[in-house]
Write an enzyme that holds these catalytic residues in place. Sequence first.
Site, mmCIF file in Angstrom:
data_model
loop_
_atom_site.group_PDB
_atom_site.id
_atom_site.type_symbol
_atom_site.label_atom_id
_atom_site.label_comp_id
_atom_site.label_asym_id
_atom_site.label_seq_id
_atom_site.Cartn_x
_atom_site.Cartn_y
_atom_site.Cartn_z
ATOM 1 N N ARG A 122 0.860 -1.201 0.000
ATOM 2 C CA ARG A 122 0.000 0.000 0.000
ATOM 3 C C ARG A 122 0.888 1.240 0.000
ATOM 4 O O ARG A 122 0.919 2.007 0.944
ATOM 5 C CB ARG A 122 -0.967 -0.089 1.158
ATOM 6 C CG ARG A 122 -1.873 -1.284 0.919
ATOM 7 C CD ARG A 122 -2.820 -1.498 2.023
ATOM 8 N NE ARG A 122 -4.134 -1.053 1.631
ATOM 9 C CZ ARG A 122 -5.219 -1.263 2.363
ATOM 10 N NH1 ARG A 122 -5.122 -1.895 3.490
ATOM 11 N NH2 ARG A 122 -6.386 -0.836 1.960
ATOM 12 N N GLN A 127 -0.999 2.714 -5.588
ATOM 13 C CA GLN A 127 -2.357 3.097 -5.165
ATOM 14 C C GLN A 127 -3.425 2.662 -6.174
ATOM 15 O O GLN A 127 -4.491 2.213 -5.804
ATOM 16 C CB GLN A 127 -2.436 4.599 -4.937
ATOM 17 C CG GLN A 127 -2.352 4.942 -3.466
ATOM 18 C CD GLN A 127 -2.306 6.421 -3.197
ATOM 19 O OE1 GLN A 127 -2.350 7.232 -4.112
ATOM 20 N NE2 GLN A 127 -2.212 6.768 -1.946
ATOM 21 N N ASP A 130 -4.578 -0.975 -5.731
ATOM 22 C CA ASP A 130 -4.937 -1.378 -4.371
ATOM 23 C C ASP A 130 -6.363 -1.947 -4.329
ATOM 24 O O ASP A 130 -7.332 -1.217 -4.116
ATOM 25 C CB ASP A 130 -4.780 -0.155 -3.456
ATOM 26 C CG ASP A 130 -5.014 -0.476 -1.996
ATOM 27 O OD1 ASP A 130 -5.468 -1.590 -1.685
ATOM 28 O OD2 ASP A 130 -4.753 0.404 -1.161
ATOM 29 N N SER A 133 -8.404 -1.477 -1.028
ATOM 30 C CA SER A 133 -9.080 -0.186 -0.863
ATOM 31 C C SER A 133 -10.273 -0.053 -1.795
ATOM 32 O O SER A 133 -11.342 0.395 -1.384
ATOM 33 C CB SER A 133 -8.105 0.969 -1.127
ATOM 34 O OG SER A 133 -7.185 1.063 -0.083
ATOM 35 N N TYR A 230 -1.307 -0.043 10.005
ATOM 36 C CA TYR A 230 -2.395 -0.908 10.466
ATOM 37 C C TYR A 230 -2.486 -0.887 11.989
ATOM 38 O O TYR A 230 -1.600 -0.366 12.664
ATOM 39 C CB TYR A 230 -2.149 -2.347 9.992
ATOM 40 C CG TYR A 230 -2.319 -2.518 8.508
ATOM 41 C CD1 TYR A 230 -3.581 -2.495 7.921
ATOM 42 C CD2 TYR A 230 -1.224 -2.698 7.684
ATOM 43 C CE1 TYR A 230 -3.743 -2.646 6.563
ATOM 44 C CE2 TYR A 230 -1.369 -2.855 6.308
ATOM 45 C CZ TYR A 230 -2.637 -2.833 5.752
ATOM 46 O OH TYR A 230 -2.802 -2.980 4.415
HETATM 47 P P1 NAD Z 1 -8.063 -2.857 8.007
HETATM 48 O O1 NAD Z 1 -9.087 -3.357 7.054
HETATM 49 O O2 NAD Z 1 -6.872 -3.681 8.309
HETATM 50 O O3 NAD Z 1 -8.785 -2.533 9.410
HETATM 51 C C1 NAD Z 1 -9.928 -1.733 9.487
HETATM 52 C C2 NAD Z 1 -9.826 -0.820 10.695
HETATM 53 O O4 NAD Z 1 -10.037 -1.568 11.890
HETATM 54 C C3 NAD Z 1 -8.494 -0.122 10.852
HETATM 55 O O5 NAD Z 1 -8.682 1.276 10.832
HETATM 56 C C4 NAD Z 1 -8.002 -0.609 12.202
HETATM 57 O O6 NAD Z 1 -7.241 0.379 12.897
HETATM 58 C C5 NAD Z 1 -9.298 -0.921 12.899
HETATM 59 N N1 NAD Z 1 -9.168 -1.780 14.097
HETATM 60 C C6 NAD Z 1 -8.378 -2.859 14.295
HETATM 61 N N2 NAD Z 1 -8.537 -3.345 15.536
HETATM 62 C C7 NAD Z 1 -9.492 -2.574 16.137
HETATM 63 C C8 NAD Z 1 -10.103 -2.593 17.419
HETATM 64 N N3 NAD Z 1 -9.770 -3.500 18.355
HETATM 65 N N4 NAD Z 1 -11.026 -1.641 17.687
HETATM 66 C C9 NAD Z 1 -11.376 -0.713 16.762
HETATM 67 N N5 NAD Z 1 -10.829 -0.660 15.532
HETATM 68 C C10 NAD Z 1 -9.894 -1.576 15.224
HETATM 69 O O7 NAD Z 1 -7.566 -1.417 7.555
HETATM 70 P P2 NAD Z 1 -7.632 -0.751 6.099
HETATM 71 O O8 NAD Z 1 -8.983 -0.234 5.848
HETATM 72 O O9 NAD Z 1 -7.069 -1.698 5.123
HETATM 73 O O10 NAD Z 1 -6.676 0.515 6.282
HETATM 74 C C11 NAD Z 1 -5.714 0.620 7.270
HETATM 75 C C12 NAD Z 1 -4.877 1.852 7.047
HETATM 76 O O11 NAD Z 1 -4.138 1.785 5.839
HETATM 77 C C13 NAD Z 1 -5.669 3.136 6.955
HETATM 78 O O12 NAD Z 1 -4.959 4.138 7.653
HETATM 79 C C14 NAD Z 1 -5.653 3.477 5.501
HETATM 80 O O13 NAD Z 1 -5.823 4.862 5.285
HETATM 81 C C15 NAD Z 1 -4.267 3.012 5.167
HETATM 82 N N6 NAD Z 1 -4.105 2.857 3.725
HETATM 83 C C16 NAD Z 1 -3.052 3.428 3.107
HETATM 84 C C17 NAD Z 1 -2.894 3.327 1.753
HETATM 85 C C18 NAD Z 1 -1.738 3.972 1.046
HETATM 86 O O14 NAD Z 1 -1.714 3.989 -0.138
HETATM 87 N N7 NAD Z 1 -0.769 4.489 1.748
HETATM 88 C C19 NAD Z 1 -3.789 2.596 1.019
HETATM 89 C C20 NAD Z 1 -4.854 2.001 1.675
HETATM 90 C C21 NAD Z 1 -5.006 2.118 3.036
#
Ligand code: NAD
Length: 379
Positions: A122, A127, A130, A133, A230
């Site tokens: 990621r 992007q 992805d 996402s 994460y």
């Molecule tokens: P994910 O699907 O792994 O998890 C979903 C959410 O659940 C996360 O926000 C996580 O913090 C939350 N979570 C985990 N345990 C928890 C708990 N016990 N209580 C409450 N919430 C809890 O996450 P995701 O949607 O794949 O994204 C994670 C991060 O990656 C985000 O910050 C997203 O913005 C980032 N991201 C970055 C890029 C990039 O290009 N840099 C691309 C996609 C996502």
Amino acid sequence: MRIAVPAETDPAEARVAATPDTVKSLIGLGAKVVVETGAGVQSGIQDEAYAEAGATIAPYAQATVQDADIVLRVRRPNAEELSGVLPGAAVIAILDPYDHVDALQSLAAEGVSAFAMELMPRITRAQAMDVLSSQANLAGYRAVVDAAAEFDRAIPMMTTAAGTIPPAKIFIMGVGVAGLQAIATARRLGGIVTATDVRPATKEQVLSLGAKFIAVEDEEFAQAETAAGYAKEMSPEYKAKQAELTASHIASQDIIITTALIPGRKAPILITAEMVHSLRPGSIIVDLAVERGGNCELAKPGETVVTENGVRIIGNLNVAGRLPASASAFYAKNLLAFVETLIDAGANALAINWDDELVKATLLTKDGALAHPSFQAAS
Ligand code: NAD
């Protein structure tokens, strides 16, 4: 160079790996594209639309993949479905490799280079590729729509000559990609939205969407994000404090959407049976984490559980796939962006740079063996 788009074989999969748009782009890269008849029907794409875009329509799977350099799929094909591809062909799909090492081994035995789109790093460069996402965005939206459809009340506040009904209270647990889209959708529908996460960075995102942030903001919370962005698995002490806070908040909510995941682990349980029983009849829980064990103790994969106290717990699988036309459009674009990095358009041939970090992260099989460090021990 021949790129094959077979129809998906899992009856639960309505998405397709190419659209007329991406077919045009692939042909623009010099490829001949072959699409299996009917592959796009469930995403609203007829054979004629692919043919107009320049694809050849093949009458059955084997004719589709025959002599293919690249096979594009949504889900992992089995070895039989790849019979006839060129040696070393690239097979690109959501391969779901964990707990399926046998299936990977048979892909390896087929001599293909199999790439798992869900392992795409990621990073900024990737992007556009992805899939986590692109699909999570749709799932977050659809979760709210599914909840609204099952809910026995209106979501927005309505003031009429017959009186006023209050807005629904909607709580989003886990504010990653799906959770953020769920917040935005719930707000658009007029709900009063609160959200929680363990990563401090999410607080500002929640507030910027006009929702209220609710979390145990202690020292552990301040450290809960990994370098990769994460969530970490939280300590039993944090979980207890979180459960206490959540329990009192949940009891007043109408709709709860859970999306919390921790990479490589079972989803954390955030809603216990006791919390479910504290909800009033007619309340809705949508558990988007149900495929990974669920955030709600009572959720069941693929089912809507109706509890004794009249709470509905929706455990739909493949939620992005419930919007197949949109999900296919995004997924096909993700694939196109990756394919562009794997070919030499001038030479009209596959030209995989095995040292590319995107290739290293996603490549699972190569030259007859498992190629990914996470799975090599099993080969
Ligand atoms: P994910 O699907 O792994 O998890 C979903 C959410 O659940 C996360 O926000 C996580 O913090 C939350 N979570 C985990 N345990 C928890 C708990 N016990 N209580 C409450 N919430 C809890 O996450 P995701 O949607 O794949 O994204 C994670 C991060 O990656 C985000 O910050 C997203 O913005 C980032 N991201 C970055 C890029 C990039 O290009 N840099 C691309 C996609 C996502």
